[in-house]
Motif scaffolding. Structure first.
Motif, mmCIF file in Angstrom:
data_model
loop_
_atom_site.group_PDB
_atom_site.id
_atom_site.type_symbol
_atom_site.label_atom_id
_atom_site.label_comp_id
_atom_site.label_asym_id
_atom_site.label_seq_id
_atom_site.Cartn_x
_atom_site.Cartn_y
_atom_site.Cartn_z
ATOM 1 N N ARG A 297 0.886 -0.920 -0.272
ATOM 2 C CA ARG A 297 0.125 -0.604 -0.053
ATOM 3 C C ARG A 297 1.201 1.213 -0.116
ATOM 4 O O ARG A 297 1.042 2.178 -0.876
ATOM 5 N N LYS A 345 -6.432 0.298 7.556
ATOM 6 C CA LYS A 345 -5.576 0.129 7.065
ATOM 7 C C LYS A 345 -5.240 1.451 6.301
ATOM 8 O O LYS A 345 -6.564 2.065 6.273
ATOM 9 N N PRO A 393 -10.835 -0.611 -4.557
ATOM 10 C CA PRO A 393 -9.140 -0.347 -3.642
ATOM 11 C C PRO A 393 -8.621 1.139 -4.391
ATOM 12 O O PRO A 393 -8.318 0.110 -5.406
ATOM 13 N N GLY A 394 -8.185 1.503 -3.569
ATOM 14 C CA GLY A 394 -7.323 2.731 -4.281
ATOM 15 C C GLY A 394 -5.638 1.911 -4.726
ATOM 16 O O GLY A 394 -5.232 2.440 -6.295
ATOM 17 N N PRO A 395 -5.278 1.414 -3.803
ATOM 18 C CA PRO A 395 -4.195 0.479 -4.395
ATOM 19 C C PRO A 395 -4.133 -0.724 -5.335
ATOM 20 O O PRO A 395 -3.742 -1.767 -5.549
ATOM 21 N N GLN A 435 -20.361 -5.286 -3.014
ATOM 22 C CA GLN A 435 -18.782 -5.767 -3.959
ATOM 23 C C GLN A 435 -18.926 -7.181 -4.081
ATOM 24 O O GLN A 435 -18.830 -7.891 -2.241
ATOM 25 N N LYS A 506 -17.630 -8.753 8.229
ATOM 26 C CA LYS A 506 -16.451 -7.946 8.638
ATOM 27 C C LYS A 506 -17.501 -6.730 9.994
ATOM 28 O O LYS A 506 -18.599 -6.667 9.345
ATOM 29 N N THR A 510 -11.897 -7.860 7.281
ATOM 30 C CA THR A 510 -12.019 -7.522 6.398
ATOM 31 C C THR A 510 -12.780 -8.052 5.085
ATOM 32 O O THR A 510 -12.543 -9.016 5.009
ATOM 33 N N ILE A 511 -13.181 -6.512 4.085
ATOM 34 C CA ILE A 511 -13.462 -7.256 2.972
ATOM 35 C C ILE A 511 -12.189 -7.514 2.593
ATOM 36 O O ILE A 511 -12.800 -8.134 1.552
ATOM 37 N N GLU A 512 -11.563 -6.961 1.911
ATOM 38 C CA GLU A 512 -10.525 -6.866 1.219
ATOM 39 C C GLU A 512 -9.413 -7.984 1.893
ATOM 40 O O GLU A 512 -9.682 -8.226 3.094
HETATM 41 P P1 XMP Z 1 -11.912 -3.063 3.931
HETATM 42 O O1 XMP Z 1 -11.184 -3.974 3.731
HETATM 43 O O2 XMP Z 1 -10.738 -2.684 4.899
HETATM 44 O O3 XMP Z 1 -12.160 -2.231 3.245
HETATM 45 O O4 XMP Z 1 -13.114 -3.508 4.712
HETATM 46 C C1 XMP Z 1 -13.638 -1.252 3.396
HETATM 47 C C2 XMP Z 1 -14.422 -0.808 1.691
HETATM 48 O O5 XMP Z 1 -13.093 0.273 1.341
HETATM 49 C C3 XMP Z 1 -12.518 -0.561 0.077
HETATM 50 N N1 XMP Z 1 -10.809 0.367 0.907
HETATM 51 C C4 XMP Z 1 -9.892 1.024 -0.053
HETATM 52 N N2 XMP Z 1 -9.969 2.507 -0.804
HETATM 53 N N3 XMP Z 1 -8.632 3.282 -0.774
HETATM 54 C C5 XMP Z 1 -9.790 3.112 -1.037
HETATM 55 O O6 XMP Z 1 -9.912 3.519 -1.791
HETATM 56 C C6 XMP Z 1 -8.176 1.566 0.184
HETATM 57 O O7 XMP Z 1 -6.675 1.562 0.134
HETATM 58 C C7 XMP Z 1 -8.967 1.294 0.236
HETATM 59 N N4 XMP Z 1 -8.673 -0.439 1.285
HETATM 60 C C8 XMP Z 1 -9.817 -1.059 1.280
HETATM 61 C C9 XMP Z 1 -12.736 -1.355 -0.432
HETATM 62 O O8 XMP Z 1 -12.433 -2.586 -1.299
HETATM 63 C C10 XMP Z 1 -13.917 -1.312 0.647
HETATM 64 O O9 XMP Z 1 -14.900 -1.080 0.198
#
Ligand code: XMP
Length: 514
Positions: A297, A345, A393-395, A435, A506, A510-512
């Motif tokens: 990231r 994250k 997600p951005g990455p 998603q 979650k 987490t989602i990702e």
């Molecule tokens: P997680 O994995 O934290 O994701 O449960 C929650 C939501 O955020 C998105 N996600 C991101 N979006 N930059 C973004 O713009 C990021 O680095 C990033 N990491 C996770 C993820 O797809 C989900 O919708």
């Protein structure tokens, strides 16, 4: 932006204050959530048609609890207090609030006992949602009770002459089925709003405001292909045409064909001045050999800034940087208890640009909720595959490729992910899935293909339902859909011999995956 007709919502920190705003806007009335301690004189200058005092976790009987300016009640503007807001109204105007020791939480039946404009057009017996400890014990002078429930003699109160109302329950949540109508009654019948706030009007007003602000200057926008930046691009393009310059970073970690779609739509169809940075190799080189999720990231964030800055410098003299900030990001700063919890994250956006790139910000969507942004996008002619796009997600795919990121693994994941998307898009209710995507695992497993033993990759499928990404539940995809996803990936994507479905929610997952 100036609004001819709006409702002010003072936020006392309830978790559902945003829902009040959503419900009011569903009545086509513009509203804003503002600080709980906004001074009456300042509010009067902006001339809201009505004021709502939200719920909140504090007790008005405690020292240091968030209070309102008492002069609000002398403005002659209709006021509705909800839960804590009702108790605050009662206490401020000389009534008494009883400090409860037990919470009343859940559904209750309420009887409307006197005519009250909030309940106009509704039955006499109504289901409402209660969530309170304290309750009003004695109403202030000039008030009468208009509804009662078993536990609450003052479930709703009014001072009709002064147009001040209080409800102990929460009309903004779905468990108060007629709540939206009650809030609509407040906005339209009590406050006299006409309910004509439409996205077409938002666009018209915004275009004027953008032109007035930008003048002859130029605006830079980082276009990612996601909903928010796409809508900003379409809106700014309509407002200032060639004075808008978009930078699109193709980091090679986007979904299958996505980079081409962005160039096709914005560069060709819209005719926007689009500068694409074809930087797949730069990102892949920077990521080579890196397996740690946070390192990935950070590398992507930094590389993105470098690539973006390099392109931005080439665009030339630009005064403004446009960003797709939305209303929920803005609201966090007004709550007395602060925004949601710490970052789990590290998310990256266009922040931290080098010092030689200084811009003023322009954030044309900062008054809107996500669904309103989508409506603006539709109105501006963006196709459904853009405005209804799921979060990304951005990455990008980097956080869905566990272990080493190589071109081959990106290609493989893109093809598997395409199958997941194609099969879910065939479902009638695909918009209910928040998603959905494929994840490439860093392990290989044994399989058989014909007479041969295979030793190949495993793909995990993730599909979740969620409201805002903060919490999520795994989506109960029909077996037939899972079946076709699995057989298509295994048959059509070379290098995969096993597909698994992620059934974790979650929190704690987490989602990702990274
Ligand atoms: P997680 O994995 O934290 O994701 O449960 C929650 C939501 O955020 C998105 N996600 C991101 N979006 N930059 C973004 O713009 C990021 O680095 C990033 N990491 C996770 C993820 O797809 C989900 O919708």
């Amino acid at each position: 932006m100036k609004h001819s007709e709006w409702i002010a919502i003072l936020d006392y920190g309830s978790q559902v204050t945003q829902l009040i705003a959503r419900r009011i806007r569903e009545q086509k009335v513009y509203c804003e959530i503002i600080r709980f301690d906004t001074k009456a004189v300042d509010l009067a200058k902006r001339a809201p048609k009505g004021i709502i005092l939200s719920g909140g976790p504090a007790s008005v009987t405690d020292k240091g609890s968030p209070l309102c300016d008492p002069a609000l009640f002398d403005l002659g503007i209709p006021i509705l207090g909800i839960c804590y807001g009702m108790q605050l109204t009662a206490q401020t105007l000389g009534g008494k609030v009883h400090r409860g020791t037990k919470r009343e939480y859940g559904k209750a039946m309420m009887q409307v006992t006197k005519p009250c404009p909030l309940f106009q057009g509704l039955e006499k017996n109504l289901q409402v949602w209660m969530s309170h400890g304290d309750k009003v014990e004695a109403m202030p002078a000039g008030f009468e009770t208009v509804a009662t429930s078993d536990n609450c003699p003052y479930a709703a109160m009014q001072n009709a002459a002064k147009k001040i109302y209080g409800v102990q329950f929460h009309p903004e949540v779905v468990h108060t089925p007629q709540g939206a109508q009650m809030l609509g009654n407040f906005a339209c019948k009590v406050c006299g709003c006409s309910g004509d706030w439409k996205m077409s009007k938002f666009i018209e007003d915004n275009i004027q405001a953008i032109r007035a602000k930008v003048g002859k200057d130029h605006v830079l926008l980082g276009l990612s292909g996601g909903v928010d930046s796409s809508v900003v691009a379409a809106l700014l393009h309509k407002a200032i045409g060639k004075q808008l310059h978009c930078v699109f970073v193709d980091n090679g970690l986007l979904r299958y064909n996505e980079a081409r779609e962005v160039e096709e739509l914005f560069g060709n169809a819209f005719g926007i001045d689009l500068h694409t940075a074809h930087s797949q190799n730069i990102f892949l080189d920077a990521l080579a050999g890196v397996t740690d999720p946070e390192k990935k990231r950070k590398i992507i964030g930094k590389t993105f800034i470098d690539v973006f800055a390099e392109k931005a410098r080439r665009v030339g003299k630009v005064k403004y940087l446009a960003q797709g900030t939305l209303y929920p990001d803005v609201i966090e700063s007004v709550s007395p208890i602060g925004g949601p919890s710490a970052t789990i994250k590290s998310h990256h956006n266009v922040g931290g640009l080098p010092a030689d790139l200084k811009f003023d910000l322009i954030e044309p969507l900062r008054e809107l909720f996500k669904d309103e942004v989508r409506a603006v996008g539709r109105e501006l002619g963006l196709p459904s595959y853009v405005v209804d796009r799921q979060p990304f997600p951005g990455p990008g795919l980097a956080v869905r490729i566990l272990g080493d990121i190589t071109r081959e693994r990106v290609d493989l994941l893109q093809l598997a992910d395409l199958r997941v998307r194609e099969e879910i898009l065939k479902m009638e209710n695909h918009l209910d899935v928040w998603q959905y995507f494929a994840v490439l695992l860093p392990i290989q497993t044994v399989g058989v293909m014909g007479d041969d033993r295979t030793y190949e990759n495993v793909v995990a499928v993730r599909a979740v339902q969620s409201l805002d990404g903060m919490t999520a539940d795994w989506f109960k995809l029909p077996y037939e859909v899972l079946d076709s996803i699995s057989s298509r990936i295994i048959n059509e994507v070379k290098g995969v011999n096993r597909v698994v479905y992620d059934i974790s929610s979650k929190p704690p997952s987490t989602i990702e995956w990274e």
